[in-house]
Design an enzyme around this catalytic site. Structure first.
Site, mmCIF file in Angstrom:
data_model
loop_
_atom_site.group_PDB
_atom_site.id
_atom_site.type_symbol
_atom_site.label_atom_id
_atom_site.label_comp_id
_atom_site.label_asym_id
_atom_site.label_seq_id
_atom_site.Cartn_x
_atom_site.Cartn_y
_atom_site.Cartn_z
ATOM 1 N N ASP A 660 42.423 46.109 49.435
ATOM 2 C CA ASP A 660 42.633 44.857 48.497
ATOM 3 C C ASP A 660 42.411 43.444 49.147
ATOM 4 O O ASP A 660 42.303 43.538 50.297
ATOM 5 C CB ASP A 660 43.973 45.111 47.572
ATOM 6 C CG ASP A 660 45.011 44.298 48.359
ATOM 7 O OD1 ASP A 660 44.691 43.984 49.520
ATOM 8 O OD2 ASP A 660 46.098 44.129 48.003
ATOM 9 N N GLU A 703 42.921 44.007 41.982
ATOM 10 C CA GLU A 703 41.844 43.728 43.157
ATOM 11 C C GLU A 703 42.052 44.918 44.226
ATOM 12 O O GLU A 703 41.346 44.619 45.339
ATOM 13 C CB GLU A 703 42.098 42.524 43.843
ATOM 14 C CG GLU A 703 43.628 42.443 44.368
ATOM 15 C CD GLU A 703 44.575 41.965 43.461
ATOM 16 O OE1 GLU A 703 45.742 41.420 43.885
ATOM 17 O OE2 GLU A 703 44.529 42.154 42.600
#
Length: 790
Positions: A660, A703
């Protein structure tokens, strides 16, 4: 003659209809079609097609090269006819005329109109030459015993020029005129026997006319073929001779004194001598056959009481014992008051020969009745008066009339529509004289009427035979209602198919495997985006357009359908010359002959590109993350689950990387979510470029991203993860104001092993390793260690 001309003109119109559907035609395609047309039973010498009035296509080419390239506009005599076909949008008939290539022909020209964006546009004309000499030979003009002349050049009927026979026949009062009707025109035939009209049996009518003139009572009407310059005096002088020839006697009975007068022929008919026999009502009745006296007496009494005519057929017994059959006609003449008879007059006709012939005919009929009754087809026999003498059980079933209802009745008023009666009467007149006629020796279809008034179609074949001096006709009729229904159903299907082809963009094709002839309609050419003359062979053209990756499967499925299944269905891609790829759906029915061998295919093609594009859009929406265009979480997990199962089944390595964006919340807070979206897109694009084609990448959270690595152990996963980390570390996003936004990622790795065989566990372990990377400073790679991370 009408049938032959109309049949051949319909072939010309059919060719025009074919070109209207497939106007982009080549000489090769035209020749194949025309060859099939001319190979049948017809009188056509050739077939030609002239786009914009310029002759470009002709079959057969041999012997007709002279007409290729001819512009109708340069032929004044033919230009008006060709132009007229366009103007009236219908068939135009010209001729008979002398042809450029030799011979004489009747030319039929049919206009061709094609549809273009809902508008009908003139394409050109189709023409063909009917061989006039052959036409006359087929209908037997030269073999008849008639003097014949024909007029009606260019189908103008009585107004047209005479092109056959002596013009004098059209002014001769003894000739019979008959129209020959066909598409867009007609001819008129004038004819009479070579030796003049017969004067044997018509004396019967002649003498009836005489008596009507002499006694002012019309019994049968004026004899039509009597010369107009004959006088009553001449007729009277020849009366006895005429009666002898016609075997027709006359008589007169005076009611005032009972006197009876007989003509010489009446004495002869009754077999008595004028000098020794005195005629009277009593002596006449004594000679009437005992079984017939009652009906004769009743006929005489009714006539006398009503002052009307009568007719009765009966037998007489002559003094020598011979039995003769006579046909008696008479009428009682009364005063003006209509109450007091003054005299009676009449005729007696010896019909013994006819009656005996009829008896023999009936005997002959009985011999054939067994065969006729066993037939599934209607068998009907009529005489020259159209009277029915035989009607089998199949005719009863077909028409609804019992034999006892129709025997002796005229046939045509019973079973043929009213509009055909004038034509039938003319044909019967010829048949009465010659035993020939338009339908004798022919097979044709015609409408017929059942007893309940229902109109239906029959196939009729007629032959003639002669008994003594009288002709009879035998008709065999087959009910073709079901065949016509199937033909109409087939035509309706063809019409629907044509409509569907035009409305739905469906292309239709036919493949004759015997002749290896493949035919396409206009829509097929549009589907494959080429002109009809672009390729010599349509199958090669099809092969050249099908996508190389799909061609083998399409041909293999077609071969299998021909050999076994009987139905072909396939979908493949085609590549147009501009490299556009289209998806085509194809289906075909396999035709077999009577031996069960495949001999033909008829099929359809249609474009399913839009449907496949929509399906692909729906698939992408269901499997793709809209922002990054990577696999979404659901589809990503589905894909790595399959790969994990494969790896376990074949004992192959598989690893999972989860990463991420470091401090992504700070990016959103500092620059806004739109810049955050730009960062995510940049990371997705950079990651795809850094990965192998076999690797599976997806966005699984806000994300968060994950990558499945087939055939990759922990060491290989570390190398790839580090390469990915460095690639993203170098990446950046440049804002409109020139400011640079860079970013990093943290990555966690898990690998498939005996303790981690499920995708959920791999994801959990990779997430634990990712958390460790965050804890250890971010922008780094950590692997899951079962001992360390527990």
């Amino acid at each position: 003659m009408e049938k032959e001309i109309t049949k051949n003109l319909l072939l010309v119109q059919g060719t025009a209809n074919y070109i209207a559907i497939a106007p982009k035609i080549s000489q090769e395609i035209f020749a194949k079609y025309a060859k099939g047309v001319l190979s049948g039973d017809n009188l056509l010498k050739n077939l030609g097609a002239a786009p914009d009035f310029v002759m470009q296509f002709v079959y057969p080419l041999e012997g007709n090269q002279k007409i290729i390239g001819i512009n109708y506009r340069s032929l004044p005599k033919q230009w008006e006819q060709a132009k007229k076909a366009k103007e009236i949008r219908d068939m135009v008939v010209a001729g008979p005329i002398k042809l450029i290539q030799g011979g004489t022909g009747l030319i039929g020209r049919a206009p061709v109109f094609t549809e273009n964006n809902g508008r009908m546009e003139f394409w050109g004309i189709v023409s063909s030459v009917i061989d006039v000499e052959k036409l006359f030979a087929v209908v037997g003009i030269d073999d008849s015993n008639l003097d014949i002349a024909i007029r009606g050049v260019n189908g103008l009927g009585n107004k047209g020029d005479i092109f056959y026979g002596s013009p004098q026949l059209f002014t001769d009062k003894d000739t019979i005129h008959m129209p020959v009707m066909f598409s867009s025109g007609s001819w008129t035939i004038a004819a009479k026997p070579h030796d003049g009209w017969s004067k044997t049996h018509p004396f019967t009518v002649f003498i009836h006319t005489l008596l009507g003139l002499l006694l002012t009572v019309s019994i049968f009407g004026v004899y039509r073929v009597v010369k107009r310059d004959l006088t009553i005096q001449t007729i009277q002088e020849n009366l006895n001779q005429a009666q002898y020839i016609a075997q027709l006697g006359s008589w007169r009975f005076e009611h005032s004194d009972g006197r009876v007068w007989w003509s010489d022929e009446t004495y002869r008919i009754f077999g008595v001598d004028r000098d020794s026999f005195v005629p009277s009502i009593e002596s006449f009745m004594d000679m009437v056959h005992p079984e017939d006296r009652k009906k004769v007496q009743e006929a005489l009494e009714i006539s006398m009481n009503t002052c009307a005519g009568y007719a009765v057929d009966h037998r007489i017994i002559r003094p020598d014992g011979e039995i003769h059959y006579v046909q008696e006609r008479g009428e009682t003449v009364c005063l003006v008051s209509k109450e007091t008879p003054t005299h009676a007059m009449g005729t007696v006709l010896d019909v013994t020969e006819r009656a005996l012939a009829e008896e023999k005919l009936r005997a002959s009929e009985e011999k054939m009745r067994a065969m006729a009754e066993s037939s599934y087809e209607a068998v009907i026999i009529i005489d020259i008066n159209d009277n029915i003498s035989f009607w089998n059980s199949a005719a009863e079933d077909m028409f609804g009339w019992k034999a006892e209802e129709v025997i002796g009745q005229q046939m045509h008023p019973l079973i043929t529509p009213q509009e055909y009666h004038p034509q039938i009467r003319k044909g019967m007149e010829v048949f009465t004289r010659t035993g020939k006629g338009p339908v004798i020796g022919s097979v044709s279809e015609m409408p017929a009427i059942r007893k309940n008034g229902e109109i239906f179609y029959v196939e009729r074949s007629v032959t003639a035979f002669k008994v003594r001096d009288s002709y009879h006709a035998v008709g065999i009729l087959r009910d073709v209602t079901e065949r016509k229904r199937l033909e109409q159903k087939l035509q309706n299907y063809a019409d629907r198919l044509t409509l569907a082809s035009k409305a739905g963009g469906i292309g239709v094709w036919e493949w004759n495997l015997i002749t290896n002839s493949l035919t396409w309609d206009a829509q097929m050419y549009r589907l494959y985006n080429f002109d009809p003359d672009e390729f010599n062979e349509l199958y090669e053209a099809w092969q050249s357009r099908v996508h190389p990756e799909d061609l083998q499967d399409a041909e293999q499925s077609l071969k299998q359908a021909v050999e076994s299944t009987g139905f072909w269905e396939s979908e493949f891609r085609v590549i147009w010359p501009n490299e556009e790829v289209r998806f085509i759906k194809a289906a075909a029915l396999i035709g077999k002959n009577n031996e069960g061998k495949t001999d033909s295919l008829i099929g359809v093609n249609w474009d399913v590109t839009e449907a496949r594009q929509k399906e692909e859009q729906l698939r992408l929406m269901a499997t793709t993350d809209d922002m990054t265009k990577l696999h979404n979480r659901r589809f990503f997990i589905e894909l790595i689950s399959r790969e994990a199962e494969r790896s376990i089944r074949y004992n192959r390595p598989f690893s999972l990387v989860m990463f991420d964006v470091d401090k992504f919340k700070m990016v959103n807070d500092m620059y806004g979510h739109d810049v955050g979206d730009m960062v995510l897109k940049a990371i997705a694009a950079t990651a795809k470029n850094a990965l192998r084609d076999v690797d599976i990448i997806g966005r699984i959270g806000g994300e968060e991203f994950a990558v499945g690595l087939p055939e990759t152990d922990i060491n290989g996963a570390l190398l790839l993860a580090e390469r990915l980390r460095l690639a993203i570390e170098k990446a950046f996003v440049e804002l409109p104001n020139g400011e640079i936004v860079d970013f990093t990622i943290s990555l966690g790795i898990s690998t498939l092993n005996k303790s981690s065989t499920e995708v959920d566990i791999l994801l959990k372990h990779a997430d634990i390793a990712l958390y460790a990377a965050k804890e250890n400073g971010r922008n780094r790679v950590e692997t899951y260690n079962e001992t360390k991370n527990e």
